[in-house]
Design an enzyme around this catalytic site. Structure first.
Site, PDB file in Angstrom:
ATOM      1  N   ARG A  14     119.952  38.707  -5.747  1.00  0.00           N
ATOM      2  CA  ARG A  14     119.395  37.802  -4.743  1.00  0.00           C
ATOM      3  C   ARG A  14     118.212  38.469  -4.052  1.00  0.00           C
ATOM      4  O   ARG A  14     118.345  39.573  -3.531  1.00  0.00           O
ATOM      5  CB  ARG A  14     120.465  37.454  -3.691  1.00  0.00           C
ATOM      6  CG  ARG A  14     120.177  36.234  -2.813  1.00  0.00           C
ATOM      7  CD  ARG A  14     120.451  34.939  -3.550  1.00  0.00           C
ATOM      8  NE  ARG A  14     121.848  34.809  -3.949  1.00  0.00           N
ATOM      9  CZ  ARG A  14     122.786  34.200  -3.221  1.00  0.00           C
ATOM     10  NH1 ARG A  14     122.485  33.681  -2.050  1.00  0.00           N
ATOM     11  NH2 ARG A  14     124.015  34.090  -3.676  1.00  0.00           N
ATOM     12  N   SER A 102     121.276  29.720  -4.389  1.00  0.00           N
ATOM     13  CA  SER A 102     122.294  28.982  -3.658  1.00  0.00           C
ATOM     14  C   SER A 102     121.715  28.310  -2.416  1.00  0.00           C
ATOM     15  O   SER A 102     120.830  27.480  -2.509  1.00  0.00           O
ATOM     16  CB  SER A 102     123.454  29.920  -3.307  1.00  0.00           C
ATOM     17  OG  SER A 102     124.502  29.223  -2.690  1.00  0.00           O
ATOM     18  N   HIS A 103     122.184  28.736  -1.243  1.00  0.00           N
ATOM     19  CA  HIS A 103     121.784  28.112   0.022  1.00  0.00           C
ATOM     20  C   HIS A 103     120.569  28.784   0.663  1.00  0.00           C
ATOM     21  O   HIS A 103     120.100  28.315   1.700  1.00  0.00           O
ATOM     22  CB  HIS A 103     122.947  28.192   1.011  1.00  0.00           C
ATOM     23  CG  HIS A 103     123.321  29.611   1.352  1.00  0.00           C
ATOM     24  ND1 HIS A 103     124.083  30.384   0.516  1.00  0.00           N
ATOM     25  CD2 HIS A 103     123.006  30.388   2.415  1.00  0.00           C
ATOM     26  CE1 HIS A 103     124.236  31.584   1.066  1.00  0.00           C
ATOM     27  NE2 HIS A 103     123.586  31.618   2.211  1.00  0.00           N
ATOM     28  N   ASP A 243     125.694  22.352  -1.153  1.00  0.00           N
ATOM     29  CA  ASP A 243     124.643  23.342  -0.952  1.00  0.00           C
ATOM     30  C   ASP A 243     123.673  23.295  -2.133  1.00  0.00           C
ATOM     31  O   ASP A 243     123.784  22.434  -3.005  1.00  0.00           O
ATOM     32  CB  ASP A 243     125.221  24.740  -0.720  1.00  0.00           C
ATOM     33  CG  ASP A 243     125.918  25.326  -1.939  1.00  0.00           C
ATOM     34  OD1 ASP A 243     126.214  24.571  -2.882  1.00  0.00           O
ATOM     35  OD2 ASP A 243     126.167  26.547  -1.953  1.00  0.00           O
TER      36      ASP A 243
END
Length: 458
Positions: A14, A102-103, A243
């Site tokens: 990430r 993701s979010h 999400d």
């Protein structure tokens, strides 16, 4: 290759694109992933999928280039939710990689990786090795071929599998507002829920990785406001918010009030226990204490675990658990290769609501027993020092303390809190629960005063 320790987190990749990583990094990670799965399981094919972010296609293609350069093949499932990738990895029995943040905001992207059968790859189960090999980007093995890339659309198969697990065909007709947040729910929901006794009001179904309406992070109450308003305006029975990668779902009742993910965990756990095919239910340490209580009351065996999908999936495999739930609205099913799927959890809630006549607020009241703060984030200069200070204060007062994941403190009156550093963001997260609102508020404010020390919250 730069140091990837800040990019490769506890259970995924990430970071900001292109500041933290780019296509060359993705290519190196793809090569390392190929070498890892070949050494780990002799797998010779990898399946990938990606979300709607602008950087997702080029990153996933670069990753595929790294994989095929090491002699393995790639099956591209294309545009999909994270649970669609898990479906592909499970049904095709292939290791997989999902490109999504993701979010997180638009400038982020990431990779969620798994073994064949959607088995997790985390910090303690392969990510460290993948990181080290990607940083080195030099291998002794000489591939005897360059791999190939093919495409396979699994969306219809994914939808059919979910519908085989929860039958919604005979429920009473429901009006459902769905906020996809311009994320992958806008791609999967229309296919999964088509033709069922549901009147679906679509919100923000247009796929747009810039998130023009609100961030696709329903854990933040600000991102639920539009859905709450729409549920009331449309006289809907329920609201669902997904999400960005649609592996999580948040639920709003007919009054426009959010339903705690802990209550949803308990509700789905009871439904899974009723099937009589197992008794173990996983819950992370931040879910409400009502969850293990309700599980025991229905003949189940609750198992408490750390936060994070790789840890929970590993514990589900070890215990043969039938279901698992997290405070963050991740829900895991043995019938879905122990992977998390917001869609399947949503279908369980729709079934529970539609199989009886009461409104959702009445149905879920039985699963909500305590007052909870929700997750409160703080940005602090020295997180370990703040946690140590909080621990010292409460230990001196005789509280029970454990460090399964962050700091959990239990008080004699049944109140408790958990304070832990985020695995994906530079934040300190606080969750508080108590027998009533007054006690929860008192404890919350006391802990925050120590954590923040006069600083502004994030």
């Amino acid at each position: 290759m730069p140091d990837l320790s800040s990019l490769i987190k506890a259970y995924d990749v990430r970071g900001v694109v292109p500041d933290d990583w780019d296509e060359s990094t993705a290519r190196a990670i793809g090569a390392a992933f190929a070498e890892f799965v070949l050494a780990d399981s002799r797998a010779t094919t990898v399946v990938t999928a990606h979300d709607m972010r602008e950087s997702s296609i080029p990153l996933s293609r670069a990753f595929a280039e790294g994989v095929i350069a090491r002699g393995l093949d790639v099956v591209e499932a294309g545009l999909g939710s994270t649970d669609l990738l898990y479906f592909a990895a499970g049904s095709l029995d292939l290791p997989g990689a999902m490109f999504t943040a993701s979010h997180n905001p638009a400038r982020y992207n990431g990779i969620k990786m798994c073994r064949a059968g959607a088995a997790p790859i985390g910090q303690d189960s392969g990510l460290v090795t993948i990181r080290e090999w990607a940083e080195r980007d030099d291998y002794e093995r000489v591939p005897d071929r360059v791999g190939s890339v093919s495409q396979r659309d699994v969306l219809a198969e994914y939808a059919a599998h979910l519908r085989s697990l929860v039958d919604l065909s005979t429920i009473r007709r429901l009006r459902v507002v769905v906020d996809a947040g311009n994320g992958m729910g806008g791609h999967t929901v229309p296919v999964v829920l088509a033709g069922l006794p549901l009147d679906v009001v679509e919100m923000y179904f247009e796929l747009d990785g810039s998130f023009p309406n609100h961030e696709a992070n329903p854990l933040d109450p600000a991102n639920l406001v539009d859905l709450q308003r729409a549920v009331v305006e449309h006289g809907a029975d329920i609201g669902l918010a997904f999400d960005g990668d649609a592996d999580r779902v948040f639920v709003v009742d007919e009054r426009g009030e959010p339903v705690s993910p802990s209550a949803i965990t308990a509700l789905v756990a009871v439904r899974e226990l009723a099937k009589g095919r197992g008794t173990t239910i996983i819950h992370n340490l931040i879910t409400s204490r009502a969850v293990p209580e309700i599980v025991r009351e229905h003949g189940g065996q609750p198992v408490r675990t750390r936060v994070g999908h790789s840890f929970i999936k590993a514990e589900m495999a070890r215990t043969d658990a039938i279901f698992g739930g997290e405070h963050s609205a991740h829900y895991y099913f043995r019938d879905f290769w122990r992977a998390d799927t917001g869609m399947l959890a949503a279908m369980h809630v729709l079934a529970a609501l539609g199989e009886q006549s009461r409104p959702l607020s009445d149905l879920t009241a039985a699963y909500s027993r305590y007052a909870a703060s929700g997750e409160i984030n703080s940005t602090v200069a020295d997180a370990p020092a703040r946690v140590a200070e909080v621990r010292g204060i409460f230990e001196d007062e005789g509280a029970t303390v454990d460090e399964l994941d962050g700091l959990t403190v239990e008080l004699p009156d049944g109140a408790w809190f958990n304070l832990r550093a985020s695995n994906t963001e530079p934040l300190l997260r606080l969750n508080v629960e108590a027998p009533d609102v007054a006690r929860m508020t008192e404890l919350r404010d006391r802990v925050l005063s120590t954590v923040r020390g006069g600083q502004e919250q994030s």
